[in-house]
Design an enzyme around this catalytic site. Structure first.
Site, PDB file in Angstrom:
ATOM      1  N   ARG A 122       6.894   5.670   1.210  1.00  0.00           N
ATOM      2  CA  ARG A 122       5.869   6.691   1.423  1.00  0.00           C
ATOM      3  C   ARG A 122       5.035   6.416   2.668  1.00  0.00           C
ATOM      4  NH1 ARG A 122       3.325  10.499  -1.910  1.00  0.00           N
ATOM      5  NH2 ARG A 122       1.423  11.270  -0.930  1.00  0.00           N
ATOM      6  N   LEU A 142       0.845  -1.193   0.000  1.00  0.00           N
ATOM      7  CA  LEU A 142       0.000   0.000   0.000  1.00  0.00           C
ATOM      8  C   LEU A 142       0.880   1.242   0.000  1.00  0.00           C
ATOM      9  CD1 LEU A 142      -2.487  -1.226   2.767  1.00  0.00           C
ATOM     10  CD2 LEU A 142      -2.965  -1.125   0.309  1.00  0.00           C
ATOM     11  N   HIS A 143       0.584   2.162  -0.912  1.00  0.00           N
ATOM     12  CA  HIS A 143       1.419   3.362  -0.972  1.00  0.00           C
ATOM     13  C   HIS A 143       0.683   4.602  -1.464  1.00  0.00           C
ATOM     14  CE1 HIS A 143       1.448   2.189  -5.213  1.00  0.00           C
ATOM     15  NE2 HIS A 143       1.831   3.412  -5.490  1.00  0.00           N
ATOM     16  N   ARG A 144      -0.532   4.464  -1.987  1.00  0.00           N
ATOM     17  CA  ARG A 144      -1.205   5.629  -2.575  1.00  0.00           C
ATOM     18  C   ARG A 144      -1.615   6.624  -1.492  1.00  0.00           C
ATOM     19  NH1 ARG A 144      -1.855   5.421  -7.881  1.00  0.00           N
ATOM     20  NH2 ARG A 144      -1.685   3.373  -8.872  1.00  0.00           N
ATOM     21  N   ASP A 163      -2.845  -1.430  -3.612  1.00  0.00           N
ATOM     22  CA  ASP A 163      -3.419  -0.286  -4.316  1.00  0.00           C
ATOM     23  C   ASP A 163      -2.577   0.037  -5.550  1.00  0.00           C
ATOM     24  OD1 ASP A 163      -1.163   0.866  -3.169  1.00  0.00           O
ATOM     25  OD2 ASP A 163      -2.281   2.120  -1.771  1.00  0.00           O
TER      26      ASP A 163
END
Length: 373
Positions: A251, A216-218, A291
């Site tokens: 991130r 997950l990074h968005r 994501d």
């Protein structure tokens, strides 16, 4: 359509074709295109903007994929969208003016992509966009803005799936600019299948036999502290059922550390993985929570249940022709439970999207060569 007069074929100048890459998905897409053009004798230059600059997010991918060492590394690094894109524009303009390429090839939807397209268009250098026409129709995503602008500026739009052609037509892109070529990311996947050693990775990293992989990074998922807390609770609930293995994107690293994601005894947090290790992790998973756009595509071909934690996707073909489904944070646990019991595999179409056959790079190289003659 912009008409660019050129008296010489692409590849006949000193530098010929310039490939602009900046982030890890770009590297995976560029590798088969660079290889196919090399086989045709094209003169090429690879410009790495340095948008992803950590070795774990950048150099390791070049090593894994056999990409040539970049001829140029602009070293732009991170920053706000405005400051990063401005730095990219300045750096790329200098490179293009000095090199006078016959064409610029850009990939995907990151800031490096739109910056290169904008600079090249203003310098009247032909632009080719690999992965054109993808649309989420969600303008809160910076990538969606990048895609739309890049496609309007591109002389050649290389589409990975049929619906992308319809999106481009709806936006007034002339059909003679659009080519359905398949997905070069899948070229890379299929070309490395025998290198994705799940057993070796499991032994080296001491991974459990059965696990859910997560990535997950968005911004919508990791930039809001309350949202991260809720996601952490859901991932802990999944870990109550089976082990969760998550390579942590830089991130979201600090946010997930504050939320205590790694406090659950069956949650294993890893540093970012290289391409070969990451796809091996995906290949060996009982299901994947993500994501990422690229993971939606890779799981489609690998046949691994994919739960995309987003309200939309620019890759609907992975739902109609693969194992992907969109989920919310609220229904994540239920979706994972179904995946663990095999329901997603049983319901998936299990037909690979058209032209996802490992030859997309060759098609792109052929179009670029014929177009320039």
């Amino acid at each position: 359509m912009r008409v660019v007069a050129t008296s010489v074929p692409l590849g006949s100048r000193d530098t010929g074709i310039v490939h602009v890459v900046g982030a890890r998905p770009n590297f995976v897409k560029a590798a088969p295109v660079v290889s196919a053009l090399r086989a045709r004798g094209a003169h090429q230059t690879v410009v790495h903007t340095g948008q992803h600059y950590d070795d774990r997010m950048s150099a390791v991918f070049f090593r894994d994929l056999g990409l040539p060492t970049p001829d140029v590394d602009l070293g732009v690094g991170s920053g706000s969208h405005a400051s990063q894109t401005a730095a990219l524009i300045v750096g790329l303009e200098k490179e293009f003016v000095e090199r006078e390429p016959g064409a610029v090839v850009v990939y995907g939807d990151v800031n490096s992509t739109v910056a290169a397209a904008l600079v090249a268009a203003k310098l009247e250098i032909p632009v080719a966009h690999v992965e054109a026409g993808l649309r989420s129709f969600d303008n809160t995503m910076p990538e969606e803005i990048n895609r739309r602008v890049t496609d309007q500026l591109s002389d050649l739009c290389f589409a990975t799936s049929p619906e992308a052609i319809g999106h481009l037509a709806a936006e007034g892109v002339s059909p003679d600019r659009v080519h359905l070529v398949g997905n070069p990311m899948i070229d890379t996947l299929l070309g490395n299948l025998d290198r994705f050693d799940v057993d070796a990775l499991r032994e080296r990293l001491d991974l459990p036999e059965r696990y859910v992989a997560a990535t997950l990074h968005r911004p919508a998922n990791v930039d809001d502290a309350d949202n991260v807390e809720r996601l952490t609770d859901r991932l802990h609930e999944i870990a109550d059922l089976t082990d969760v293995v998550m390579p942590v994107h830089p991130r979201g690293e600090a946010a997930f550390e504050r939320s205590g994601l790694g406090d659950h005894p069956r949650v294993r947090l890893l540093a970012p993985l290289g391409y070969l290790d990451f796809v091996a992790l995906t290949r060996g998973a009982a299901a994947v929570v993500t994501d990422s756009g690229g993971v939606q595509e890779e799981t489609t071909v690998l046949g691994v249940p994919c739960l995309t934690l987003r309200p939309n996707t620019e890759r609907p073909v992975t739902i109609t022709h693969g194992t992907n489904q969109l989920v919310t944070e609220a229904d994540l646990l239920q979706a994972v439970t179904k995946a663990l019991h095999g329901h997603i595999r049983e319901q998936a179409a299990q037909t690979v999207p058209p032209l996802w056959d490992g030859r997309s790079g060759e098609r792109i190289a052929a179009v670029l060569t014929q177009w320039s003659e």
